[in-house]
Design a protein around this motif. Structure first.
Motif, PDB file in Angstrom:
ATOM      1  N   HIS A  99       1.537   0.404   3.887  1.00  0.00           N
ATOM      2  CA  HIS A  99       1.349  -1.030   3.704  1.00  0.00           C
ATOM      3  C   HIS A  99       0.009  -1.457   3.118  1.00  0.00           C
ATOM      4  O   HIS A  99      -0.696  -2.293   3.665  1.00  0.00           O
ATOM      5  N   CYS A 100      -0.353  -0.870   2.016  1.00  0.00           N
ATOM      6  CA  CYS A 100      -1.498  -1.395   1.265  1.00  0.00           C
ATOM      7  C   CYS A 100      -0.991  -2.570   0.437  1.00  0.00           C
ATOM      8  O   CYS A 100       0.193  -2.656   0.129  1.00  0.00           O
ATOM      9  N   PHE A 101      -1.885  -3.473   0.081  1.00  0.00           N
ATOM     10  CA  PHE A 101      -1.475  -4.554  -0.825  1.00  0.00           C
ATOM     11  C   PHE A 101      -1.463  -3.981  -2.232  1.00  0.00           C
ATOM     12  O   PHE A 101      -2.516  -3.650  -2.787  1.00  0.00           O
ATOM     13  N   ALA A 102      -0.256  -3.870  -2.791  1.00  0.00           N
ATOM     14  CA  ALA A 102      -0.078  -3.134  -4.039  1.00  0.00           C
ATOM     15  C   ALA A 102      -0.884  -3.712  -5.201  1.00  0.00           C
ATOM     16  O   ALA A 102      -1.413  -2.976  -6.032  1.00  0.00           O
ATOM     17  N   ASN A 109      -8.482  -4.045  -0.872  1.00  0.00           N
ATOM     18  CA  ASN A 109      -7.685  -3.701   0.305  1.00  0.00           C
ATOM     19  C   ASN A 109      -8.594  -3.428   1.501  1.00  0.00           C
ATOM     20  O   ASN A 109      -8.351  -3.922   2.605  1.00  0.00           O
ATOM     21  N   LEU A 110      -9.617  -2.625   1.263  1.00  0.00           N
ATOM     22  CA  LEU A 110     -10.527  -2.278   2.367  1.00  0.00           C
ATOM     23  C   LEU A 110     -11.179  -3.538   2.935  1.00  0.00           C
ATOM     24  O   LEU A 110     -11.284  -3.706   4.147  1.00  0.00           O
ATOM     25  N   LEU A 111     -11.574  -4.432   2.025  1.00  0.00           N
ATOM     26  CA  LEU A 111     -12.273  -5.647   2.477  1.00  0.00           C
ATOM     27  C   LEU A 111     -11.371  -6.564   3.313  1.00  0.00           C
ATOM     28  O   LEU A 111     -11.866  -7.313   4.149  1.00  0.00           O
ATOM     29  N   THR A 112     -10.052  -6.467   3.104  1.00  0.00           N
ATOM     30  CA  THR A 112      -9.172  -7.292   3.950  1.00  0.00           C
ATOM     31  C   THR A 112      -9.284  -6.861   5.417  1.00  0.00           C
ATOM     32  O   THR A 112      -8.956  -7.634   6.312  1.00  0.00           O
ATOM     33  N   GLY A 113      -9.762  -5.637   5.633  1.00  0.00           N
ATOM     34  CA  GLY A 113      -9.937  -5.152   7.016  1.00  0.00           C
ATOM     35  C   GLY A 113     -11.102  -5.798   7.732  1.00  0.00           C
ATOM     36  O   GLY A 113     -11.218  -5.704   8.954  1.00  0.00           O
ATOM     37  N   GLN A 144      -5.965  -0.386  -8.846  1.00  0.00           N
ATOM     38  CA  GLN A 144      -4.979  -1.141  -8.098  1.00  0.00           C
ATOM     39  C   GLN A 144      -4.226  -0.171  -7.173  1.00  0.00           C
ATOM     40  O   GLN A 144      -3.846   0.924  -7.617  1.00  0.00           O
ATOM     41  N   ALA A 145      -4.038  -0.567  -5.927  1.00  0.00           N
ATOM     42  CA  ALA A 145      -3.434   0.348  -4.943  1.00  0.00           C
ATOM     43  C   ALA A 145      -2.087   0.890  -5.420  1.00  0.00           C
ATOM     44  O   ALA A 145      -1.749   2.043  -5.182  1.00  0.00           O
TER      45      ALA A 145
END
Ligand SMILES: Nc1ncnc2c1ncn2[C@@H]1O[C@H](COP(=O)(O)OP(=O)(O)OP(=O)(O)O)[C@@H](O)[C@H]1O
Ligand SMILES: [Mg+2]
Length: 270
Positions: A99-102, A109-113, A144-145
């Protein structure tokens, strides 16, 4: 003075029902000691994910609920806390399937944590820490993930969880769909986070072999029940575990339930 480690998570006799009718967990109990790696093992549909979701209170979205038993974090009942409350208390879950943001980059993605925090310096330091454990993510930080490998996406999911500064990480099926070499790489990092960052882990795995190499303790689950538990080293050497979960038996039997009837049959024949 006792040398027994403190219990961080205590799951006590929980039942979980989906859609008000489907009883999936039938009285599951387990303990996760501070600073250790515990593993919930078992095949498809055994109830591993449900157990992790019950702890992190992520069942509601699946129309599931805990109908019996209790869950404690360092002695406090947590069944009524939201997933965000739990993150604030240091408990974070990495979901099955990554479930990474594609459409976001690895770094985004990391920063959303770190959404619960505002201190920029702290966030930057955390990001450096993640890159330190996952050098592969640093080289892919602007990708991009969606265009990164399965292994990189799993690392990204764990890295994002690490951005919340957790003391307990619930890791669901980290090996899923990854080549053995990558699985090993991921587990090595888990071990590193455990020893250096003192993160306590509860992981769910179908890959019994790999999980028991890295975990301290294992719980084997079948049809919503824990059917066996023990120190990882003991489980690795247990004949039934070897036969049914480590693929060393060569037989067609697949579960402890079958073992029981098999042993009964053997007695009759003897
Ligand atoms: N949202 C849901 N609604 C109804 N039943 C569900 C739901 N989610 C899971 N189940 C059922 O609960 C049981 C346990 O599922 P769970 O996902 O916890 O197993 P698992 O051990 O994680 O399996 P896997 O290794 O395949 O991920 C299965 O029989 C599954 O079909
Ligand atoms: Mg699962």
């Amino acid at each position: 003075m006792s040398t027994t480690p403190n219990i961080v998570l205590n799951v006590n006799g929980i039942e979980v029902i989906y859609n008000h009718v489907i009883l999936v967990l039938k009285g599951v109990s387990l303990n996760v000691p501070e600073g250790k790696i515990a593993a919930v093992l078992g095949g498809n549909g055994a109830g591993k994910t449900t157990t992790l979701r019950a702890i992190s209170n992520l069942l509601k979205a699946e129309r599931g609920e805990v109908t019996k038993g209790s869950i404690e974090l360092r002695g406090d009942r947590i069944e009524n806390l939201t997933p965000a409350d739990l993150v604030n208390r240091g408990v974070v879950q990495v979901m099955e399937g990554r479930h990474c943001f594609a459409h976001l980059t690895i770094e985004e993605n990391l920063l959303t944590g770190s959404y619960t925090r505002t201190d920029k310096g702290e966030i930057a330091a955390n990001l450096e820490k993640v890159y330190n454990y996952f050098p592969r993510l640093k080289t892919r930080r602007t990708s991009q993930a969606a265009y990164t490998s399965g292994g990189e996406q799993q690392m990204c999911a764990i890295g994002r969880a690490l951005m919340t500064n957790p003391s307990v990480m619930l890791l669901d099926e980290p090996s899923m769909g990854l080549a053995p070499q990558i699985v090993e790489e991921v587990f090595e990092i888990v071990k590193d986070l455990n020893t250096k960052e003192k993160v306590t882990f509860l992981l769910a795995e179908q890959n019994t072999n790999m999980a028991l190499r890295y975990a301290d303790y294992g719980y084997i689950m079948e049809s919503g029940r824990i059917v066996m538990d023990g120190a990882a080293a003991d489980l690795r050497n247990n004949e039934d575990v070897k036969e049914f979960y480590l693929g060393m038996g060569g037989g067609e039997r697949k579960s402890f339930k079958d073992v029981k009837s098999y042993k009964r049959r053997k007695r009759w024949l003897a």
